[in-house]
Design an enzyme around this catalytic site. Structure first.
Site, PDB file in Angstrom:
ATOM      1  N   PRO A 112       0.823  -1.214   0.000  1.00  0.00           N
ATOM      2  CA  PRO A 112       0.000   0.000   0.000  1.00  0.00           C
ATOM      3  C   PRO A 112       0.859   1.267   0.000  1.00  0.00           C
ATOM      4  O   PRO A 112       0.353   2.362  -0.239  1.00  0.00           O
ATOM      5  CB  PRO A 112      -0.818  -0.117   1.292  1.00  0.00           C
TER       6      PRO A 112
ATOM      7  N   GLU B  27       1.787  -7.949   9.187  1.00  0.00           N
ATOM      8  CA  GLU B  27       2.003  -6.496   9.207  1.00  0.00           C
ATOM      9  C   GLU B  27       2.973  -6.045   8.121  1.00  0.00           C
ATOM     10  O   GLU B  27       3.264  -4.859   7.986  1.00  0.00           O
ATOM     11  CB  GLU B  27       2.521  -6.055  10.573  1.00  0.00           C
TER      12      GLU B  27
ATOM     13  N   ASP C 121     -10.195  -0.621 -24.808  1.00  0.00           N
ATOM     14  CA  ASP C 121     -10.491  -0.684 -23.377  1.00  0.00           C
ATOM     15  C   ASP C 121     -10.350   0.699 -22.737  1.00  0.00           C
ATOM     16  O   ASP C 121      -9.604   1.537 -23.237  1.00  0.00           O
ATOM     17  CB  ASP C 121      -9.486  -1.592 -22.649  1.00  0.00           C
TER      18      ASP C 121
ATOM     19  N   ARG D 264      -3.045  -9.019 -20.280  1.00  0.00           N
ATOM     20  CA  ARG D 264      -3.899  -8.510 -21.361  1.00  0.00           C
ATOM     21  C   ARG D 264      -3.118  -7.728 -22.409  1.00  0.00           C
ATOM     22  O   ARG D 264      -3.583  -7.556 -23.525  1.00  0.00           O
ATOM     23  CB  ARG D 264      -4.989  -7.587 -20.801  1.00  0.00           C
TER      24      ARG D 264
HETATM   25  N1  SAH Z   1       1.282  -2.691   7.892  1.00  0.00           N
HETATM   26  C1  SAH Z   1       1.282  -2.457   6.471  1.00  0.00           C
HETATM   27  C2  SAH Z   1       0.119  -3.151   5.779  1.00  0.00           C
HETATM   28  C3  SAH Z   1       0.217  -4.654   5.838  1.00  0.00           C
HETATM   29  S1  SAH Z   1      -1.051  -5.430   4.920  1.00  0.00           S
HETATM   30  C4  SAH Z   1       1.195  -0.958   6.224  1.00  0.00           C
HETATM   31  O1  SAH Z   1       0.661  -0.257   7.075  1.00  0.00           O
HETATM   32  O2  SAH Z   1       1.625  -0.482   5.178  1.00  0.00           O
HETATM   33  C5  SAH Z   1      -0.224  -6.928   4.474  1.00  0.00           C
HETATM   34  C6  SAH Z   1       0.298  -6.998   3.054  1.00  0.00           C
HETATM   35  O3  SAH Z   1      -0.778  -6.855   2.154  1.00  0.00           O
HETATM   36  C7  SAH Z   1       1.281  -5.919   2.667  1.00  0.00           C
HETATM   37  O4  SAH Z   1       2.590  -6.235   3.062  1.00  0.00           O
HETATM   38  C8  SAH Z   1       1.143  -5.911   1.157  1.00  0.00           C
HETATM   39  O5  SAH Z   1       1.935  -6.921   0.545  1.00  0.00           O
HETATM   40  C9  SAH Z   1      -0.316  -6.274   0.954  1.00  0.00           C
HETATM   41  N2  SAH Z   1      -1.156  -5.084   0.677  1.00  0.00           N
HETATM   42  C10 SAH Z   1      -2.007  -4.473   1.519  1.00  0.00           C
HETATM   43  N3  SAH Z   1      -2.599  -3.421   0.941  1.00  0.00           N
HETATM   44  C11 SAH Z   1      -2.136  -3.359  -0.325  1.00  0.00           C
HETATM   45  C12 SAH Z   1      -2.363  -2.465  -1.427  1.00  0.00           C
HETATM   46  N4  SAH Z   1      -3.180  -1.427  -1.356  1.00  0.00           N
HETATM   47  N5  SAH Z   1      -1.686  -2.723  -2.581  1.00  0.00           N
HETATM   48  C13 SAH Z   1      -0.831  -3.758  -2.680  1.00  0.00           C
HETATM   49  N6  SAH Z   1      -0.575  -4.622  -1.676  1.00  0.00           N
HETATM   50  C14 SAH Z   1      -1.213  -4.422  -0.506  1.00  0.00           C
END
Ligand code: SAH
Length: 234
Positions: free
Chosen positions: A85, A112, A165, A150
């Site tokens: 994220p 986490e 698309d 794609r």
């Molecule tokens: N503690 C982290 C979130 C962990 S969620 C933070 O606050 O940034 C667990 C895993 O889910 C992450 O390591 C990532 O690989 C995946 N993940 C969560 N949200 C995501 C998103 N929006 N895009 C891509 N991967 C995501």
């Protein structure tokens, strides 16, 4: 293209990508999809891949060592993409750019997240699905793989269909109509039934433009600088 996903839940990846055009592309070998599970490289009695964070706090963190051994087992020099994220937000431009590469290695976090030392040493880029948190990188890696697939020649039956698309030409897609038992041809725009291909193309372009203007005017502004084309710039 070769795509390797490092994940504690390999079945999520194979299952999610086994359907439709992407499933067929994997069957045909247009995409070579591999998974590697850090748990197979845990090297300890309980196959542990996560531990409590230094400094305390909620949740667990994926450990450095199984990830390093899993990555090294690939014997690959391809850049490593961490689904996160905190990464660059995925859009069609990034998808198209990634589709020009020969090989992708996608790392999926869980819990986490991943020990920062692994990210610092091995990860080349981070990619996010959007400004929200999901429970693991697998769905994100599957979305990225589908979108990239794609754009690989031969994956979509009709070479044109990717180009029309949404987002491919800084436009959203145009409305589609097909046969209905109940509705017949009611409310189908007459031009689509005319057989006049030039008129149909013009109508679709105008519709795409109008819908984009109403819903996503930002795309039209971005269209002034055409940097989202498929043609590879590496
Ligand atoms: N503690 C982290 C979130 C962990 S969620 C933070 O606050 O940034 C667990 C895993 O889910 C992450 O390591 C990532 O690989 C995946 N993940 C969560 N949200 C995501 C998103 N929006 N895009 C891509 N991967 C995501």
């Amino acid at each position: 293209m070769k795509i390797t996903v490092i994940t504690l839940f390999p079945e999520m990846i194979h299952q999610a990508l086994s359907w439709g055009v992407v499933g067929k592309a994997i069957e045909k070998g247009l995409i070579e999809l591999h998974t590697v599970n850090p748990r197979d490289f845990a090297n300890n009695r309980h196959n542990t891949v996560d531990d409590r964070p230094f400094g305390g706090g909620a949740g667990m963190v994926m450990m450095y060592d199984p990830l390093e051994r899993a990555l090294q087992s690939l014997n690959s020099s391809a850049p490593v993409t961490f689904m996160s994220p905190q990464g660059k937000r995925l859009d069609q431009k990034l998808v198209n750019q990634m589709a020009t590469r020969k090989e992708l290695v996608l790392l999926c976090g869980r819990y986490e997240g991943v020990d920062q030392r692994f990210l610092d040493k091995y990860v080349d880029e981070e990619v996010s699905l959007g400004d929200f948190v999901i429970s693991g990188g697998e769905l994100a890696a599957a979305v990225l793989t589908d979108a990239v697939a794609r754009q690989i020649p031969g994956v979509l039956g009709d070479a044109e269909s990717a180009l029309s698309d949404s987002f491919m030409q800084q436009r959203l897609g145009y409305p589609q109509y097909t046969r209905s038992e109940k509705l017949g041809r009611k409310d189908v725009p007459a031009v689509l039934l005319s057989g006049d291909h030039a008129a149909i193309r013009a109508w679709r372009e105008a519709q795409a433009e109008q819908i984009t203007r109403a819903r996503r005017p930002d795309l039209l502004e971005a269209g002034a600088a055409p940097d989202g084309e498929t043609s590879g710039h590496d």
